[in-house]
Design an enzyme around this catalytic site. Sequence first.
Site, mmCIF file in Angstrom:
data_model
loop_
_atom_site.group_PDB
_atom_site.id
_atom_site.type_symbol
_atom_site.label_atom_id
_atom_site.label_comp_id
_atom_site.label_asym_id
_atom_site.label_seq_id
_atom_site.Cartn_x
_atom_site.Cartn_y
_atom_site.Cartn_z
ATOM 1 N N GLU A 117 0.844 -1.187 0.000
ATOM 2 C CA GLU A 117 0.000 0.000 0.000
ATOM 3 C C GLU A 117 0.881 1.239 0.000
ATOM 4 O O GLU A 117 2.112 1.162 0.107
ATOM 5 C CB GLU A 117 -0.959 -0.022 1.198
ATOM 6 C CG GLU A 117 -1.916 -1.208 1.135
ATOM 7 C CD GLU A 117 -2.970 -1.190 2.216
ATOM 8 O OE1 GLU A 117 -3.053 -0.188 2.964
ATOM 9 O OE2 GLU A 117 -3.725 -2.168 2.315
ATOM 10 N N HIS A 232 -9.349 9.131 3.114
ATOM 11 C CA HIS A 232 -8.936 8.097 2.164
ATOM 12 C C HIS A 232 -9.158 8.634 0.759
ATOM 13 O O HIS A 232 -10.236 9.160 0.446
ATOM 14 C CB HIS A 232 -9.736 6.817 2.371
ATOM 15 C CG HIS A 232 -9.092 5.620 1.744
ATOM 16 N ND1 HIS A 232 -9.042 5.429 0.377
ATOM 17 C CD2 HIS A 232 -8.434 4.565 2.290
ATOM 18 C CE1 HIS A 232 -8.402 4.301 0.120
ATOM 19 N NE2 HIS A 232 -8.015 3.768 1.253
ATOM 20 N N ARG A 277 -1.103 9.152 1.674
ATOM 21 C CA ARG A 277 -2.529 9.365 1.473
ATOM 22 C C ARG A 277 -2.915 10.833 1.386
ATOM 23 O O ARG A 277 -3.801 11.202 0.609
ATOM 24 C CB ARG A 277 -3.317 8.686 2.595
ATOM 25 C CG ARG A 277 -3.423 7.196 2.408
ATOM 26 C CD ARG A 277 -4.284 6.568 3.471
ATOM 27 N NE ARG A 277 -4.483 5.152 3.174
ATOM 28 C CZ ARG A 277 -5.128 4.304 3.961
ATOM 29 N NH1 ARG A 277 -5.642 4.742 5.102
ATOM 30 N NH2 ARG A 277 -5.272 3.043 3.626
ATOM 31 N N HIS A 336 -11.770 9.044 6.787
ATOM 32 C CA HIS A 336 -11.494 7.617 6.920
ATOM 33 C C HIS A 336 -10.900 7.227 8.267
ATOM 34 O O HIS A 336 -11.293 6.224 8.859
ATOM 35 C CB HIS A 336 -10.542 7.195 5.804
ATOM 36 C CG HIS A 336 -10.200 5.743 5.789
ATOM 37 N ND1 HIS A 336 -11.155 4.753 5.624
ATOM 38 C CD2 HIS A 336 -9.009 5.093 5.914
ATOM 39 C CE1 HIS A 336 -10.567 3.567 5.643
ATOM 40 N NE2 HIS A 336 -9.274 3.740 5.832
ATOM 41 N N ARG A 371 -1.285 8.763 9.123
ATOM 42 C CA ARG A 371 -1.110 7.323 9.344
ATOM 43 C C ARG A 371 -0.566 6.612 8.112
ATOM 44 O O ARG A 371 -1.054 6.814 6.993
ATOM 45 C CB ARG A 371 -2.461 6.710 9.729
ATOM 46 C CG ARG A 371 -2.456 5.199 9.850
ATOM 47 C CD ARG A 371 -3.863 4.691 10.120
ATOM 48 N NE ARG A 371 -4.731 4.906 9.000
ATOM 49 C CZ ARG A 371 -5.359 3.926 8.324
ATOM 50 N NH1 ARG A 371 -5.176 2.674 8.662
ATOM 51 N NH2 ARG A 371 -6.150 4.210 7.321
#
Length: 513
Positions: A117, A232, A277, A336, A371
Site C-alpha cells: 500500500e 482516504h 494518502r 477515513h 497514518r
Amino acid sequence: MPSLDGLDGRIAIIGGGIAGLMAALSLAPQPVVLISRADLGEESSSNWAQGGIAASLGPDDSADLHLADTLEAGAGLCDAAIAAGILRESGDAISDLEGHGVRFDRQADGSYAFGREAAHSRWRVLHVGGDGSGAAITQALAAAARRCPSIERLTGVEARRLLVRDGAVTGVLLQRSDRVEVLPTSRVIMATGGLGGLFDATTNPSGNFGQGVMMAARAGAMLADMEFVQFHPTALDVPRTPLALVSEAVRGEGAILLDAKGRRFMADIPGAELAPRDVVARAIHAEIARNRPVFLDARPALGDGFAKRFPGIDQLCREAGIDPARMPIPVRPAAHYHMGGIATDERGRSSLDGLWAVGECAATGLHGANRLASNSLLEAVVMARRAAQDVVGQATPSLRAISHVPHLLPQADPAPLRPVVSKTLGVIREEAGLREAIRTLLPIAEGNGPAADPAIVALSVAVFAELRRESRGAHLRTDFPEPMPGQTCRRMRLDDIRAAAQALGAHPLLRSA
C-alpha cells in the site's frame, strides 16, 4: 437493558471492534464486561477494513524499514520510540490473531501473501480473503469472545458517560432509549473507534462521531492531535451512505488514477498513486473541485483478475453498475481515519486514573500527522494486548460510592453538524472556515441537545486545527501552506479547548465571561 447483576467492579471495555475484542481476550481469565452498541463487530470501522494489517515479516523486510516508512508518513510528529516498540511486536500480534482463528492469505508454498500500500517501501500488508481482512479478523475475534467464559457481553447498550470522583473513574453510564443505569467500575478500556460520522462523506459507520473521545474529554482526560483527520483518497463515488472504500491495495496492485479525459494526473508526483494518502487525497480533491470527476483504472493491471484479488470491492462496484474489470471506478476522498484522540502512553494509559484507550480513539504517537496505511490494525492489536497487561498488573482499586446518577440523555445526533464540519474541516482548511466552525460549534457543545456530544468532538478538531498554523501531513491550510520547523504535538483538556475557542472570538457573548 441486559441485567448488570454481578458485574460491579469488572473491567469495562467499551467497543466491540478489533481493539475491544482483543483487549477482552487478552484479559482472560480476568472477568470483563464488553459493552457494545451493536452486536460484536457490527458498526465498527475495523469490520470494514479492506487492506489488512502491516507487519514486517517478509524476507526482505525489517522493523527498522517499517519504522522508517512510518516516520516518513507521519511528517515529523510520530513518537519514534512508541512507534518502534509497536512495530517490533508485529510478529507477536500476528501469532495472537492466528491463535484466535484468523487465517491470513498464503502463497502456494505456504508463506504469507503480502500486499503493498501507499508509502510502504516493501510488500508487508497481510490480508484475509483478498480484501475482506477487517471483517474476517473481527469475525474470528468475535467468535473467540463468545466462547470465552470470562467475557460478559452487553450489546444493544450505549455507553454515554464516564463517572469520575477525585480524578478517578468510578463507573460507566449506560443507556438505551428509555432507561439509564450505572455500571460501577474503577477500570475502563475505551475502544470506540473514530469520528468519520461527523462528515457527509465518510467510509466509517455514520453513527461513529468520536463517542469515546467525547466521554474521555467530558471526564477530564487529555486529548491529543485532534486536527489530524485522514481522508482516504479512493472512496467509491456513488450515491451511498456511508461511502464504500476502494482499498489502497488496488493501487498497490498497479491501478492508476485518471481524470475525465483519461490523463494520469499523478504520474509526475513522487510516488505517483502510491504517494502518502494526504498527497493523493489532495490531488483528487483538486480535480473534483474543478468539476472534473476522477477514476481509478484497474483494467491494465488486473483486468479479469480483479474479482479474484478483490472480491468485496468487485461486489460493491457491481452493485453500483460498475464492472471494474472493464470500466474505470469513480472515486473521491472521504473521511477515513483519525490520528488524534485520547492521549495515551505506551501502555494505553490516559491522563485519567482508571482509563485506558486503544485503537482509533487513542492517540499513541504511532501515526503522527498522517497514518501509514494498515498500521492501524497492528496498533489496535498491540495496544489492546499492552493495555490488558497493564490493567492486570495493577492492584485492583476499591469501588467508590456513586452519589449521583445522571438523568436520561437525548440520543446523540451528529447530522446537524455535518454541513459545517464537511465544509470547514475537510481536506483543505483555512482561517475563515475554521473560525466559522468554532463559532457554530461552541454554543452547541455547551448545550444539552442531541448534537452536544458530537459537537464537543468537532469543536476539538476545529480548535486544534486553528491553533496549528502550518500545513503538515493530513492537515493542510491554504493560509499557512508550509510546515513550520520545531512544531510538536499538542495536548489539551476540554476546559482548555473551550477557553481557546472563546479566545479565538468564537462566541462574542462569552468574551467577557
